[in-house]
Design a protein around this motif. Structure first.
Motif, PDB file in Angstrom:
ATOM      1  N   LEU A 345     -21.629 -16.876  15.691  1.00  0.00           N
ATOM      2  CA  LEU A 345     -22.645 -17.050  16.726  1.00  0.00           C
ATOM      3  C   LEU A 345     -22.261 -16.388  18.053  1.00  0.00           C
ATOM      4  N   GLY A 346     -21.095 -15.715  18.091  1.00  0.00           N
ATOM      5  CA  GLY A 346     -20.736 -14.953  19.287  1.00  0.00           C
ATOM      6  C   GLY A 346     -19.558 -15.479  20.080  1.00  0.00           C
ATOM      7  N   ALA A 347     -18.909 -16.566  19.616  1.00  0.00           N
ATOM      8  CA  ALA A 347     -17.754 -17.086  20.351  1.00  0.00           C
ATOM      9  C   ALA A 347     -16.595 -16.097  20.258  1.00  0.00           C
ATOM     10  N   THR A 348     -15.944 -15.856  21.373  1.00  0.00           N
ATOM     11  CA  THR A 348     -14.827 -14.921  21.410  1.00  0.00           C
ATOM     12  C   THR A 348     -13.525 -15.612  21.024  1.00  0.00           C
ATOM     13  N   ALA A 349     -12.528 -14.786  20.694  1.00  0.00           N
ATOM     14  CA  ALA A 349     -11.207 -15.343  20.357  1.00  0.00           C
ATOM     15  C   ALA A 349     -10.640 -16.127  21.530  1.00  0.00           C
ATOM     16  N   ARG A 350     -10.934 -15.646  22.744  1.00  0.00           N
ATOM     17  CA  ARG A 350     -10.435 -16.341  23.947  1.00  0.00           C
ATOM     18  C   ARG A 350     -11.019 -17.743  24.047  1.00  0.00           C
ATOM     19  N   GLU A 351     -12.324 -17.876  23.716  1.00  0.00           N
ATOM     20  CA  GLU A 351     -12.959 -19.191  23.799  1.00  0.00           C
ATOM     21  C   GLU A 351     -12.414 -20.145  22.740  1.00  0.00           C
ATOM     22  N   ILE A 352     -12.211 -19.624  21.530  1.00  0.00           N
ATOM     23  CA  ILE A 352     -11.646 -20.457  20.465  1.00  0.00           C
ATOM     24  C   ILE A 352     -10.246 -20.935  20.847  1.00  0.00           C
ATOM     25  N   LYS A 353      -9.452 -19.998  21.338  1.00  0.00           N
ATOM     26  CA  LYS A 353      -8.086 -20.352  21.755  1.00  0.00           C
ATOM     27  C   LYS A 353      -8.111 -21.373  22.871  1.00  0.00           C
ATOM     28  N   LEU A 354      -8.980 -21.172  23.857  1.00  0.00           N
ATOM     29  CA  LEU A 354      -9.044 -22.077  25.001  1.00  0.00           C
ATOM     30  C   LEU A 354      -9.487 -23.468  24.581  1.00  0.00           C
ATOM     31  N   GLN A 355     -10.427 -23.551  23.620  1.00  0.00           N
ATOM     32  CA  GLN A 355     -10.910 -24.856  23.176  1.00  0.00           C
ATOM     33  C   GLN A 355      -9.778 -25.680  22.568  1.00  0.00           C
ATOM     34  N   PHE A 356      -9.037 -25.090  21.634  1.00  0.00           N
ATOM     35  CA  PHE A 356      -7.968 -25.842  20.974  1.00  0.00           C
ATOM     36  C   PHE A 356      -6.801 -26.115  21.923  1.00  0.00           C
ATOM     37  N   LEU A 357      -6.558 -25.193  22.859  1.00  0.00           N
ATOM     38  CA  LEU A 357      -5.498 -25.427  23.833  1.00  0.00           C
ATOM     39  C   LEU A 357      -5.864 -26.577  24.766  1.00  0.00           C
ATOM     40  N   ILE A 358      -7.143 -26.635  25.168  1.00  0.00           N
ATOM     41  CA  ILE A 358      -7.593 -27.736  26.029  1.00  0.00           C
ATOM     42  C   ILE A 358      -7.505 -29.062  25.284  1.00  0.00           C
ATOM     43  N   GLU A 359      -7.835 -29.053  23.987  1.00  0.00           N
ATOM     44  CA  GLU A 359      -7.703 -30.281  23.201  1.00  0.00           C
ATOM     45  C   GLU A 359      -6.249 -30.766  23.199  1.00  0.00           C
ATOM     46  N   ALA A 360      -5.301 -29.853  23.026  1.00  0.00           N
ATOM     47  CA  ALA A 360      -3.876 -30.234  23.023  1.00  0.00           C
ATOM     48  C   ALA A 360      -3.446 -30.762  24.388  1.00  0.00           C
ATOM     49  N   ILE A 361      -3.929 -30.104  25.444  1.00  0.00           N
ATOM     50  CA  ILE A 361      -3.567 -30.552  26.802  1.00  0.00           C
ATOM     51  C   ILE A 361      -4.175 -31.921  27.078  1.00  0.00           C
ATOM     52  N   GLY A 408       1.774 -30.189  26.401  1.00  0.00           N
ATOM     53  CA  GLY A 408       0.504 -29.839  25.783  1.00  0.00           C
ATOM     54  C   GLY A 408       0.296 -28.346  25.695  1.00  0.00           C
ATOM     55  N   ILE A 409       0.685 -27.631  26.756  1.00  0.00           N
ATOM     56  CA  ILE A 409       0.524 -26.171  26.757  1.00  0.00           C
ATOM     57  C   ILE A 409       1.473 -25.511  25.763  1.00  0.00           C
ATOM     58  N   ILE A 410       2.718 -25.936  25.775  1.00  0.00           N
ATOM     59  CA  ILE A 410       3.738 -25.300  24.925  1.00  0.00           C
ATOM     60  C   ILE A 410       3.445 -25.537  23.450  1.00  0.00           C
ATOM     61  N   PHE A 411       3.207 -26.819  23.095  1.00  0.00           N
ATOM     62  CA  PHE A 411       3.041 -27.146  21.679  1.00  0.00           C
ATOM     63  C   PHE A 411       1.599 -26.958  21.197  1.00  0.00           C
ATOM     64  N   GLY A 412       0.689 -26.694  22.111  1.00  0.00           N
ATOM     65  CA  GLY A 412      -0.689 -26.431  21.701  1.00  0.00           C
ATOM     66  C   GLY A 412      -0.999 -24.958  21.569  1.00  0.00           C
ATOM     67  N   THR A 413      -0.090 -24.111  22.023  1.00  0.00           N
ATOM     68  CA  THR A 413      -0.340 -22.662  21.990  1.00  0.00           C
ATOM     69  C   THR A 413      -0.377 -22.119  20.562  1.00  0.00           C
ATOM     70  N   LEU A 414       0.553 -22.543  19.696  1.00  0.00           N
ATOM     71  CA  LEU A 414       0.608 -22.042  18.326  1.00  0.00           C
ATOM     72  C   LEU A 414      -0.672 -22.370  17.542  1.00  0.00           C
ATOM     73  N   PRO A 415      -1.117 -23.640  17.533  1.00  0.00           N
ATOM     74  CA  PRO A 415      -2.375 -23.931  16.816  1.00  0.00           C
ATOM     75  C   PRO A 415      -3.566 -23.172  17.410  1.00  0.00           C
ATOM     76  N   ALA A 416      -3.611 -23.047  18.738  1.00  0.00           N
ATOM     77  CA  ALA A 416      -4.724 -22.356  19.383  1.00  0.00           C
ATOM     78  C   ALA A 416      -4.734 -20.871  19.006  1.00  0.00           C
ATOM     79  N   ASN A 417      -3.572 -20.251  18.975  1.00  0.00           N
ATOM     80  CA  ASN A 417      -3.490 -18.836  18.579  1.00  0.00           C
ATOM     81  C   ASN A 417      -3.907 -18.654  17.124  1.00  0.00           C
ATOM     82  N   ARG A 418      -3.480 -19.585  16.284  1.00  0.00           N
ATOM     83  CA  ARG A 418      -3.841 -19.467  14.870  1.00  0.00           C
ATOM     84  C   ARG A 418      -5.356 -19.578  14.683  1.00  0.00           C
ATOM     85  N   ALA A 419      -5.991 -20.485  15.424  1.00  0.00           N
ATOM     86  CA  ALA A 419      -7.448 -20.620  15.326  1.00  0.00           C
ATOM     87  C   ALA A 419      -8.150 -19.372  15.847  1.00  0.00           C
ATOM     88  N   ALA A 420      -7.626 -18.807  16.950  1.00  0.00           N
ATOM     89  CA  ALA A 420      -8.269 -17.655  17.566  1.00  0.00           C
ATOM     90  C   ALA A 420      -8.162 -16.406  16.697  1.00  0.00           C
TER      91      ALA A 420
END
Length: 431
Positions: A345-361, A408-420
């Protein structure tokens, strides 16, 4: 009729370019940050129990940091308080050695009462002072027991300079000093062993070198120094004017000074030595002792222990961070089709990464906030419901919250990158 086409001026071209840049930026960033945050919150509402259990590690870790910091600060204040009771503004002067003459006719250069008077007159920072004579005598106790006791000849100001606590009766005063009254102030162990109790010892008499002395009071040190000061368990204090008749000399073993401002102790101690040196032989050595260096060392030790304990408790935060990363990796795996649909639907990799990173934070920070509140609850309750003033440091709160966010930032980066980095086509095929 011919028409004239009006060319747009520079302002119109500038507005057109800004509009184009906004459109381009919007194309690159199809979702606002507020929308991403809303999506993260909605995902938490769907799985509240998972969210709570994941944040539990951060709750425990943050509460541990607050409590450890509080315990360390309390211990530091307690130790420094004990040292301050001994007398942070006290300076003790004593003769170390040196003099004049050959081996057979060597002459020591002891301190005298005139040295004390000279320091009182020339060093303005000195508030009070007291000389000290030291003697030993043998006193008969009930039951036919004779013991060696320590007898100190001091002035009435000795009580204030040494922060002594009078338990019963009184301390001898200036009149006792002037009239050479045979008054004595004894330690609590001496009074109890000699007369049974502190109260029973008041106005009782005993003999020193065959001379009767009347006990006018009992005392103790503000802090138990475990025999490391000039006062022993069985010590008798008598007026200096009386004590000098026992020694037969004007020599003084030590002189105690009380400084008006604790911040001026080190400077005043140097001035005291200079004044005394000017009155004696150049080869004589005099030394001052203060608690300033001891206080500084104790504070450094306490701070070091607190930092070490905080770092140990921070391990709990790291464990909580690992838990967050594992849960977020499982979350990414369970939401692969959602990620594929959003990308389609047009979501960018940056948005996907930011969503999961915000969830971890969010998980980490919310756990940090709850843990901080729980950690503060104990010291605040003690301050409210008891007379104890437990120190509460704002730095402990800052450390707990900043560390929670960082985890949250450190340990949430890996899952967020994988999703993106997921391929949208493969994600849509995932069952």
């Amino acid at each position: 009729m011919p028409t004239t086409e009006v060319q747009p001026g520079p302002p119109a071209r500038s507005r057109s370019r800004r509009s184009f840049e906004k459109t381009l930026a919007s194309a690159k960033r199809t979702m606002l940050l507020s929308e991403i945050v809303k999506l993260a919150i909605d995902s938490f509402k769907v799985s509240k129990i998972r969210f709570a259990l994941t944040a539990l590690g951060m709750v425990i870790g943050s509460a541990s940091v607050i409590l450890v910091f509080t315990i360390g600060s309390t211990g530091k204040e307690y130790v420094l308080g004990l040292l301050q009771k001994i007398g942070t503004n006290m300076v003790m002067l004593e003769y170390e050695g040196g003099g004049a003459g050959n081996i057979n006719e060597y002459r020591n250069d002891y301190l005298t009462l005139d040295d004390e008077r000279a320091v009182d007159e020339q060093v303005t920072d000195v508030a009070k002072s007291s000389p000290m004579l030291e003697m030993h005598d043998r006193v008969s106790f009930p039951g036919g027991v004779a013991k060696d006791v320590l007898v100190l000849g001091v002035s009435p100001e000795y009580r204030d300079v040494r922060n002594l606590i009078v338990l019963t009766g009184r301390f001898f005063d200036g009149e006792d000093e002037t009239t050479h009254t045979k008054a004595a102030v004894v330690t609590e162990p001496f009074a109890r062993e000699m007369f049974g109790s502190d109260a029973a010892a008041i106005n009782q008499t005993f003999q020193l070198s065959g001379i009767p002395f009347t006990i006018v009071g009992t005392f103790k040190e503000s802090v138990d120094t475990f025999g490391q000061s000039e006062i022993a368990d069985e010590t008798i204090l008598i007026p200096y004017s009386v004590g000098r008749y026992f020694t037969g000399t004007d020599n003084v073993k030590q002189i105690f000074f009380s400084i008006r401002d604790p911040n001026d102790v080190e400077e005043a101690s140097k001035e005291i030595v200079d004044v005394v040196h000017a009155r004696h032989m150049p080869s004589s050595v005099y030394r001052t002792t203060t608690l300033t260096s001891l206080l500084t060392t104790a504070a450094k030790i306490a701070n070091g222990l607190t930092v070490m304990l905080v770092l140990v408790s921070a391990v709990t935060l790291a464990v909580g961070g690992v838990g967050i990363m594992n849960i977020m990796l499982a979350t990414v795996r369970s939401r692969i089709r959602e990620i594929g649909i959003r990308k389609a639907l047009g979501a960018t990799a940056r948005e996907i990464k930011l969503q999961f990173l915000i969830e971890a934070i969010f998980i980490s920070l919310s756990g940090g906030v709850v843990g901080t509140l729980l950690g503060l609850a104990l010291p605040v309750s003690i301050r409210i419901f008891t007379d104890y003033s437990i120190p509460i440091s704002i730095w402990a709160v800052v450390i707990a919250l900043v560390t929670s966010t960082a985890v949250g930032i450190i340990f949430g980066t890996l899952p967020a990158n994988r999703a993106a980095q997921m391929d949208p086509v493969e994600s849509l095929k995932y069952e």
